[in-house]
Scaffold this motif. Structure first.
Motif, short mmCIF file in Angstrom:
data_model
loop_
_atom_site.label_atom_id
_atom_site.label_comp_id
_atom_site.label_asym_id
_atom_site.label_seq_id
_atom_site.Cartn_x
_atom_site.Cartn_y
_atom_site.Cartn_z
N LEU A 124 0.82 -1.21 0.00
CA LEU A 124 0.00 0.00 0.00
C LEU A 124 0.85 1.26 0.00
O LEU A 124 0.47 2.27 -0.58
CB LEU A 124 -0.92 0.02 1.23
CG LEU A 124 -2.11 -0.93 1.22
CD1 LEU A 124 -2.99 -0.67 2.43
CD2 LEU A 124 -2.93 -0.81 -0.05
N GLN B 291 -0.70 2.04 -9.00
CA GLN B 291 -1.18 3.36 -8.55
C GLN B 291 -0.61 4.49 -9.41
O GLN B 291 -1.35 5.33 -9.94
CB GLN B 291 -0.79 3.55 -7.09
CG GLN B 291 -1.24 4.87 -6.51
CD GLN B 291 -0.89 4.98 -5.02
OE1 GLN B 291 -0.24 4.11 -4.44
NE2 GLN B 291 -1.31 6.05 -4.41
N GLU B 292 0.72 4.48 -9.57
CA GLU B 292 1.40 5.54 -10.32
C GLU B 292 0.95 5.53 -11.79
O GLU B 292 0.72 6.59 -12.39
CB GLU B 292 2.91 5.29 -10.22
CG GLU B 292 3.75 6.44 -10.71
CD GLU B 292 5.23 6.04 -10.85
OE1 GLU B 292 5.66 5.06 -10.19
OE2 GLU B 292 5.92 6.69 -11.64
N LYS C 48 3.86 1.76 -1.40
CA LYS C 48 4.42 2.04 -2.73
C LYS C 48 3.36 2.07 -3.82
O LYS C 48 3.64 2.46 -4.95
CB LYS C 48 5.47 0.96 -3.09
CG LYS C 48 6.73 1.06 -2.25
CD LYS C 48 7.77 0.09 -2.78
CE LYS C 48 9.04 0.16 -1.94
NZ LYS C 48 9.77 -1.12 -1.94
N GLY C 49 2.15 1.61 -3.52
CA GLY C 49 1.11 1.58 -4.54
C GLY C 49 1.35 0.53 -5.60
O GLY C 49 0.97 0.68 -6.76
N GLU C 50 2.03 -0.55 -5.18
CA GLU C 50 2.36 -1.63 -6.13
C GLU C 50 1.57 -2.89 -5.82
O GLU C 50 1.23 -3.15 -4.66
CB GLU C 50 3.85 -2.01 -6.01
CG GLU C 50 4.80 -0.97 -6.50
CD GLU C 50 6.26 -1.42 -6.34
OE1 GLU C 50 7.13 -0.68 -6.80
OE2 GLU C 50 6.54 -2.50 -5.76
N THR D 14 -2.56 7.00 -12.11
CA THR D 14 -2.52 8.44 -11.85
C THR D 14 -1.97 9.18 -13.07
O THR D 14 -2.53 10.18 -13.51
CB THR D 14 -1.63 8.75 -10.62
OG1 THR D 14 -2.17 8.05 -9.51
CG2 THR D 14 -1.61 10.23 -10.30
N THR E 119 -5.01 8.36 -7.23
CA THR E 119 -5.47 6.96 -7.22
C THR E 119 -4.94 6.27 -5.97
O THR E 119 -3.85 6.58 -5.51
CB THR E 119 -4.92 6.24 -8.48
OG1 THR E 119 -5.37 6.94 -9.63
CG2 THR E 119 -5.38 4.80 -8.56
N ALA E 120 -5.73 5.35 -5.43
CA ALA E 120 -5.25 4.53 -4.31
C ALA E 120 -5.71 3.09 -4.52
O ALA E 120 -6.72 2.83 -5.18
CB ALA E 120 -5.76 5.07 -2.98
N LEU E 121 -4.94 2.15 -3.96
CA LEU E 121 -5.25 0.73 -4.09
C LEU E 121 -5.70 0.18 -2.74
O LEU E 121 -5.32 0.69 -1.69
CB LEU E 121 -4.01 -0.07 -4.51
CG LEU E 121 -3.16 0.47 -5.65
CD1 LEU E 121 -1.98 -0.48 -5.89
CD2 LEU E 121 -3.98 0.63 -6.91
#
Ligand SMILES: [Zn+2]
Length: 321
Positions: free
Chosen positions: A78, A99-100, A80-82, A103, A110-112
């Protein structure tokens, strides 16, 4: 008031919805095939295109949207958004910067969040968990997912990995689970585990309506068909739900001792069996929990159905961003 996009990244379908996070309503939604075998880059492009398209087809502008939440079926980082490990998607998506990428492609924050934690948040805010501060969710389908809300907060744990209730051990010498551990709840009470109990009964030549209903075609034996047989009074089918409910009850009993939930919510396709499944869960809980007031713990069916995930992750992103 800005609206938020909630997305459910499934192995088969990509679903996006524009959600009013004030009341949990879905204002507009679209679904397209994931085409997961084309790989993560292609899927992420399709996702971003879907988000831009749904804004347009709802007659809205990008400025009306506060952000995008994506419910992801698997393990995430969460921070790193990976994505780290998505067992049901080809390639399993190790270290994919989801995530990146979204965005950048959409220009929207954006969030995961894990898909069942998304469902948990949705049920808590606007479904079967409304009004109480501590809940546990078991989502029973092809696998068993889970999620926890503790003291009014969606519980995340290390990197968002907390709450995988399907992988609590209920028999340390049990069969190997898909996760590699032995004797997880998922190996005993998931949809395929319930279907397998039905297949075994038919293969053993037991007298059961399951055999008639499936016309001796094992591929047709599903939890739904077994529930039909049980509702028609078939004892073997009833016993299968009795056993599945007992196993879920054992896992739920451990959760009760750990977090003292006000409500345990049973969701996923298998939960459509209703009282056939809920009743044995309640009995197992009462029989196995002694050190907290288990009679105060309600065991209920989920309420939001397929919308729980997209609503839950949209509400999550609205709060986080
Ligand atoms: Zn497991």
């Amino acid at each position: 008031m800005k609206k938020y996009i909630g997305c459910d990244l499934g192995g088969t379908n990509l679903r996006a919805a524009i959600v009013d996070v004030e009341d949990g309503s879905v204002l507009h939604q679209m679904s397209i095939p994931t085409l997961a075998r084309e790989g993560h880059d292609a899927v992420m492009k399709r996702m971003a295109d879907l988000f831009l398209q749904i804004i347009q087809s709802a007659g809205m502008k990008r400025e009306n949207i506060g952000g995008i939440g994506i419910g992801v079926p698997g393990v995430l980082d969460l921070e790193k958004g990976e994505t780290l490990f998505l067992p049901n998607l080809p390639g399993t998506w190790p270290h994919v910067p989801l995530q990146e990428t979204i965005t950048k492609r959409t220009g929207l924050p954006t969030a995961l969040l894990n898909d069942v934690r998304s469902i948990t948040n949705g049920e808590w805010r606007f479904g079967a968990g409304r009004g109480v501060d501590t809940i546990a969710v078991f989502a029973i389908g092809t696998g068993i997912g889970g999620g926890l809300v503790i003291n009014g907060q969606l519980h995340l744990g290390i990197g968002g990995t907390g709450g995988e209730l399907g992988h609590t051990t209920i028999n340390y010498n049990g069969p190997i689970c898909g996760c590699g551990n032995k004797g997880c709840l998922e190996a005993y009470a998931s949809g395929p585990a319930i279907a397998a109990m039905g297949m075994k009964a038919v293969a053993q030549g037991l007298t059961t309506r399951i055999a008639e209903l499936c016309k001796y075609d094992f591929n047709c034996i599903t939890p739904k068909l077994i529930a039909r047989a049980a509702l028609a009074g078939d004892e073997i089918a009833k016993d299968i739900y009795e056993r599945a409910g007992f196993y879920i009850g054992i896992a739920a009993a451990n959760v009760c001792v750990a977090i003292g939930p006000r409500r345990i919510i049973i969701g996923g396709g298998v939960a459509q069996a209703g009282e056939l499944l809920l009743d044995p869960i309640r009995r197992a809980l009462r029989a196995h929990v002694t050190c907290m007031p288990v009679e105060q713990v309600e065991v209920v069916q989920s309420q939001l159905g397929d919308n729980a995930g997209v609503v839950g992750v949209a509400c999550w992103v609205a709060k986080e961003l």
